[in-house]
Design an enzyme around this catalytic site. Structure first.
Site, PDB file in Angstrom:
ATOM      1  N   ARG A 175       0.831  -1.210   0.000  1.00  0.00           N
ATOM      2  CA  ARG A 175       0.000   0.000   0.000  1.00  0.00           C
ATOM      3  C   ARG A 175       0.866   1.260   0.000  1.00  0.00           C
ATOM      4  O   ARG A 175       0.433   2.311  -0.426  1.00  0.00           O
ATOM      5  CB  ARG A 175      -0.870   0.032   1.276  1.00  0.00           C
ATOM      6  CG  ARG A 175      -1.963  -0.996   1.338  1.00  0.00           C
ATOM      7  CD  ARG A 175      -2.595  -1.038   2.724  1.00  0.00           C
ATOM      8  NE  ARG A 175      -3.135   0.248   3.170  1.00  0.00           N
ATOM      9  CZ  ARG A 175      -4.341   0.708   2.850  1.00  0.00           C
ATOM     10  NH1 ARG A 175      -5.129  -0.005   2.095  1.00  0.00           N
ATOM     11  NH2 ARG A 175      -4.760   1.869   3.314  1.00  0.00           N
ATOM     12  N   ARG A 179       9.794   5.633  -3.344  1.00  0.00           N
ATOM     13  CA  ARG A 179      10.210   6.551  -4.418  1.00  0.00           C
ATOM     14  C   ARG A 179      11.657   6.988  -4.230  1.00  0.00           C
ATOM     15  O   ARG A 179      12.052   7.277  -3.100  1.00  0.00           O
ATOM     16  CB  ARG A 179       9.400   7.856  -4.361  1.00  0.00           C
ATOM     17  CG  ARG A 179       7.960   7.724  -4.570  1.00  0.00           C
ATOM     18  CD  ARG A 179       7.351   9.129  -4.695  1.00  0.00           C
ATOM     19  NE  ARG A 179       5.918   8.992  -4.603  1.00  0.00           N
ATOM     20  CZ  ARG A 179       5.201   9.391  -3.575  1.00  0.00           C
ATOM     21  NH1 ARG A 179       5.770   9.996  -2.550  1.00  0.00           N
ATOM     22  NH2 ARG A 179       3.903   9.201  -3.576  1.00  0.00           N
ATOM     23  N   ARG A 252      -9.265  -6.326  13.485  1.00  0.00           N
ATOM     24  CA  ARG A 252      -8.576  -5.452  14.445  1.00  0.00           C
ATOM     25  C   ARG A 252      -9.517  -4.328  14.809  1.00  0.00           C
ATOM     26  O   ARG A 252     -10.267  -3.806  13.981  1.00  0.00           O
ATOM     27  CB  ARG A 252      -7.315  -4.837  13.834  1.00  0.00           C
ATOM     28  CG  ARG A 252      -6.205  -5.811  13.628  1.00  0.00           C
ATOM     29  CD  ARG A 252      -5.701  -6.453  14.882  1.00  0.00           C
ATOM     30  NE  ARG A 252      -4.705  -5.635  15.601  1.00  0.00           N
ATOM     31  CZ  ARG A 252      -4.210  -5.982  16.782  1.00  0.00           C
ATOM     32  NH1 ARG A 252      -4.642  -7.069  17.422  1.00  0.00           N
ATOM     33  NH2 ARG A 252      -3.290  -5.218  17.359  1.00  0.00           N
ATOM     34  N   ARG A 283      -0.289   5.876  16.366  1.00  0.00           N
ATOM     35  CA  ARG A 283      -0.154   7.217  15.794  1.00  0.00           C
ATOM     36  C   ARG A 283      -0.887   8.261  16.617  1.00  0.00           C
ATOM     37  O   ARG A 283      -1.779   7.926  17.402  1.00  0.00           O
ATOM     38  CB  ARG A 283      -0.589   7.272  14.323  1.00  0.00           C
ATOM     39  CG  ARG A 283      -1.883   6.577  13.986  1.00  0.00           C
ATOM     40  CD  ARG A 283      -2.056   6.465  12.452  1.00  0.00           C
ATOM     41  NE  ARG A 283      -3.171   5.566  12.169  1.00  0.00           N
ATOM     42  CZ  ARG A 283      -3.443   5.047  10.976  1.00  0.00           C
ATOM     43  NH1 ARG A 283      -2.703   5.326   9.940  1.00  0.00           N
ATOM     44  NH2 ARG A 283      -4.470   4.240  10.809  1.00  0.00           N
ATOM     45  N   GLU A 303      -3.988   6.609  18.919  1.00  0.00           N
ATOM     46  CA  GLU A 303      -4.668   5.433  18.371  1.00  0.00           C
ATOM     47  C   GLU A 303      -4.003   4.162  18.893  1.00  0.00           C
ATOM     48  O   GLU A 303      -2.808   3.958  18.673  1.00  0.00           O
ATOM     49  CB  GLU A 303      -4.555   5.528  16.848  1.00  0.00           C
ATOM     50  CG  GLU A 303      -5.543   4.707  16.087  1.00  0.00           C
ATOM     51  CD  GLU A 303      -5.507   5.040  14.591  1.00  0.00           C
ATOM     52  OE1 GLU A 303      -5.639   6.227  14.220  1.00  0.00           O
ATOM     53  OE2 GLU A 303      -5.302   4.108  13.810  1.00  0.00           O
ATOM     54  N   TYR A 351      -9.763  -5.149   2.767  1.00  0.00           N
ATOM     55  CA  TYR A 351      -9.140  -3.911   3.264  1.00  0.00           C
ATOM     56  C   TYR A 351      -9.283  -2.836   2.185  1.00  0.00           C
ATOM     57  O   TYR A 351      -8.337  -2.504   1.476  1.00  0.00           O
ATOM     58  CB  TYR A 351      -7.669  -4.229   3.559  1.00  0.00           C
ATOM     59  CG  TYR A 351      -6.834  -3.188   4.258  1.00  0.00           C
ATOM     60  CD1 TYR A 351      -7.355  -1.968   4.694  1.00  0.00           C
ATOM     61  CD2 TYR A 351      -5.488  -3.446   4.506  1.00  0.00           C
ATOM     62  CE1 TYR A 351      -6.551  -1.045   5.329  1.00  0.00           C
ATOM     63  CE2 TYR A 351      -4.677  -2.527   5.150  1.00  0.00           C
ATOM     64  CZ  TYR A 351      -5.214  -1.332   5.549  1.00  0.00           C
ATOM     65  OH  TYR A 351      -4.407  -0.416   6.181  1.00  0.00           O
ATOM     66  N   ASP A 353     -10.009   0.924   0.684  1.00  0.00           N
ATOM     67  CA  ASP A 353      -9.967   2.361   0.981  1.00  0.00           C
ATOM     68  C   ASP A 353     -11.309   2.989   0.622  1.00  0.00           C
ATOM     69  O   ASP A 353     -12.131   2.379  -0.071  1.00  0.00           O
ATOM     70  CB  ASP A 353      -8.859   3.020   0.160  1.00  0.00           C
ATOM     71  CG  ASP A 353      -7.477   2.696   0.712  1.00  0.00           C
ATOM     72  OD1 ASP A 353      -7.384   2.386   1.921  1.00  0.00           O
ATOM     73  OD2 ASP A 353      -6.508   2.741  -0.048  1.00  0.00           O
TER      74      ASP A 353
HETATM   75  N1  UDP Z   1       3.156   0.895   7.895  1.00  0.00           N
HETATM   76  C1  UDP Z   1       4.380   0.835   8.534  1.00  0.00           C
HETATM   77  N2  UDP Z   1       4.895   1.974   9.066  1.00  0.00           N
HETATM   78  C2  UDP Z   1       4.259   3.158   8.989  1.00  0.00           C
HETATM   79  C3  UDP Z   1       3.015   3.229   8.327  1.00  0.00           C
HETATM   80  C4  UDP Z   1       2.485   2.061   7.794  1.00  0.00           C
HETATM   81  O1  UDP Z   1       4.968  -0.232   8.634  1.00  0.00           O
HETATM   82  O2  UDP Z   1       4.777   4.151   9.517  1.00  0.00           O
HETATM   83  C5  UDP Z   1       2.594  -0.372   7.355  1.00  0.00           C
HETATM   84  C6  UDP Z   1       1.733  -1.078   8.388  1.00  0.00           C
HETATM   85  O3  UDP Z   1       1.895  -2.469   8.214  1.00  0.00           O
HETATM   86  C7  UDP Z   1       0.352  -0.644   8.010  1.00  0.00           C
HETATM   87  C8  UDP Z   1       0.454  -0.621   6.497  1.00  0.00           C
HETATM   88  O4  UDP Z   1       1.778  -0.127   6.239  1.00  0.00           O
HETATM   89  O5  UDP Z   1      -0.639  -1.530   8.462  1.00  0.00           O
HETATM   90  C9  UDP Z   1      -0.554   0.241   5.796  1.00  0.00           C
HETATM   91  O6  UDP Z   1      -0.478   1.548   6.288  1.00  0.00           O
HETATM   92  P1  UDP Z   1      -1.589   2.618   5.988  1.00  0.00           P
HETATM   93  O7  UDP Z   1      -1.102   3.941   6.458  1.00  0.00           O
HETATM   94  O8  UDP Z   1      -1.985   2.484   4.555  1.00  0.00           O
HETATM   95  O9  UDP Z   1      -2.760   2.086   6.918  1.00  0.00           O
HETATM   96  P2  UDP Z   1      -4.181   2.658   7.395  1.00  0.00           P
HETATM   97  O10 UDP Z   1      -4.121   4.151   7.335  1.00  0.00           O
HETATM   98  O11 UDP Z   1      -5.205   2.006   6.499  1.00  0.00           O
HETATM   99  O12 UDP Z   1      -4.264   2.143   8.801  1.00  0.00           O
END
Ligand code: UDP
Length: 374
Positions: A175, A179, A252, A283, A303, A351, A353
């Site tokens: 996801r 870059r 979850r 976060r 969170e 999952y 978006d």
């Molecule tokens: N992820 C990570 N570190 C980060 C942010 C995301 O390892 O700082 C990984 C983690 O496994 C997470 C996945 O990338 O579940 C997808 O992150 P995303 O931000 O897309 O998740 P969402 O916002 O849907 O919770």
């Protein structure tokens, strides 16, 4: 809750989130009558925002709208004006901040490298050379190597999913963009922004032509659903619809701790990820930043992810092999269920978006409302 059984709707829509609201809007536009119910006492599902002292609080976690689907973008812009917010979260690990997603800023912060060649050489030194990663750990090591994995991925992912990275599917990490340029935009999509005034107002407009009843548990009306409407459009948990008859899927959940702090600039970005295991939350969101608020205070949310149990709110399906195999069986049952359409993150156990949820509701609505042969 008593319903007027004398009135039979065209559609009973279970769940007033984005899936239900999109379907309800498209159906009412075609002259169909819709009854939308939701277990919660508000509309909007997990996108729900609540205005507190002028700040729209993302009550169920940060929702940043992004899509490359022009039809979806045009659709949401009917109901809200979108600002030009660009998601560029920071990651905090052991006293240092890093840029996300994985890009030249991150590599410079991590290794002091300046050019993309230097960054690629650094990754080449430590990446795992395998063809087909079997799990998230292998995928991450193949993509970005050990340092990024250990600093920015491992701890965050294991807190988020409550499982070892070796026991998680590889797709989750795909996801995130990778870059070799200086670009902190978390998404690769063509369109991005936050609906000015919050998601609740946007979804309220989508639901304007439908009858909405809140605080109604579908389980209590399931037996007479077909007395209330010709068809049901269900976006709740697929295993719950079938009374968990084949076993329980895993999800979850999240716990949120929200507080008001008397600081104008609490943190330097809307979202800061805490990627170390030493911090219990994943976060912190600083809500006013989504709409460039100028208030001299902040409302912030920590969170905390945990395993879903009965009575909790499910947020994420856990799409590992075992759960996917069980979900497939429920999806087979669902396909045989007469006059019930399943959709959304929970109704399909995927999952998705926000934009994908809307696109899938559009697909179902297209077939349902315009193709009489279906
Ligand atoms: N992820 C990570 N570190 C980060 C942010 C995301 O390892 O700082 C990984 C983690 O496994 C997470 C996945 O990338 O579940 C997808 O992150 P995303 O931000 O897309 O998740 P969402 O916002 O849907 O919770």
């Amino acid at each position: 809750m008593e319903f007027d059984k004398a009135k039979k709707y065209d559609y009973l829509i279970v769940g007033a989130g984005l899936f239900g609201a999109t379907f309800a809007y498209l159906a009412t536009q075609c002259g169909k009558s819709c009854l939308v119910i939701d277990k919660r006492n508000h509309i909007g599902g997990n996108c729900y925002t609540e205005n507190v002292d002028g700040i729209n609080i993302h009550k169920y976690g940060a929702h940043i709208f992004h899509t490359s689907n022009a039809r979806v973008w045009k659709f949401v812009n009917k109901f809200a004006k979108f600002n030009d917010f660009v998601n560029s979260p920071k990651a905090y690990f052991k006293g240092k901040y890093f840029s996300l997603p994985f890009n030249m800023n991150t590599f410079h912060e991590l290794w002091g490298v300046e050019t993309s060649e230097e960054a690629q050489a650094k990754i080449a030194e430590q990446r795992l050379d395998i063809d087909e990663p079997k799990n998230l750990e292998e995928q991450a090591l193949k993509l970005v190597g050990k340092d990024v994995y250990e600093t920015l991925i491992k701890g965050y992912t294991e807190k988020q999913w409550g499982r070892d990275c070796k026991d998680l599917p590889a797709f989750i990490i795909k996801r995130l963009p990778l870059r070799f340029e200086y670009n902190n935009n978390y998404f690769n999509d063509v369109y991005q922004g936050i609906p000015v005034g919050g998601y609740t107002r946007m979804i309220e407009k989508m639901l304007a032509g439908a009858d909405v009843r809140l605080g109604v548990d579908f389980a209590e009306i399931k037996d007479y659903q077909h007395d209330l409407a010709r068809k049901t459009v269900y976006s709740g948990m697929i295993d719950e619809y079938f009374d968990f008859c084949l076993g329980k899927l895993q999800y979850r959940t999240l716990r949120f701790e929200t507080e008001r702090v008397d600081e104008k600039d609490f943190q330097a970005s809307a979202v800061v990820n805490y990627t170390g295991r030493d911090v219990p939350y994943t976060r912190i969101i600083d809500h006013k930043r989504f709409e460039f608020g100028e208030q001299d205070f902040s409302i912030v949310t920590k969170e905390y992810p945990s395993e879903w149990k009965d009575g909790m709110e499910p947020y994420y399906p856990i799409n590992n092999e075992e759960n996917n195999a069980l979900a497939k069986k429920y999806i087979e049952l669902a396909s045989k269920e007469q006059n019930v359409l399943f959709g959304g993150r929970l109704g399909t156990y995927s999952y998705l978006d926000m934009d994908k949820v809307i696109a899938s509701a559009m697909d179902i609505a297209d077939k349902e409302l315009y193709d009489e042969t279906v």
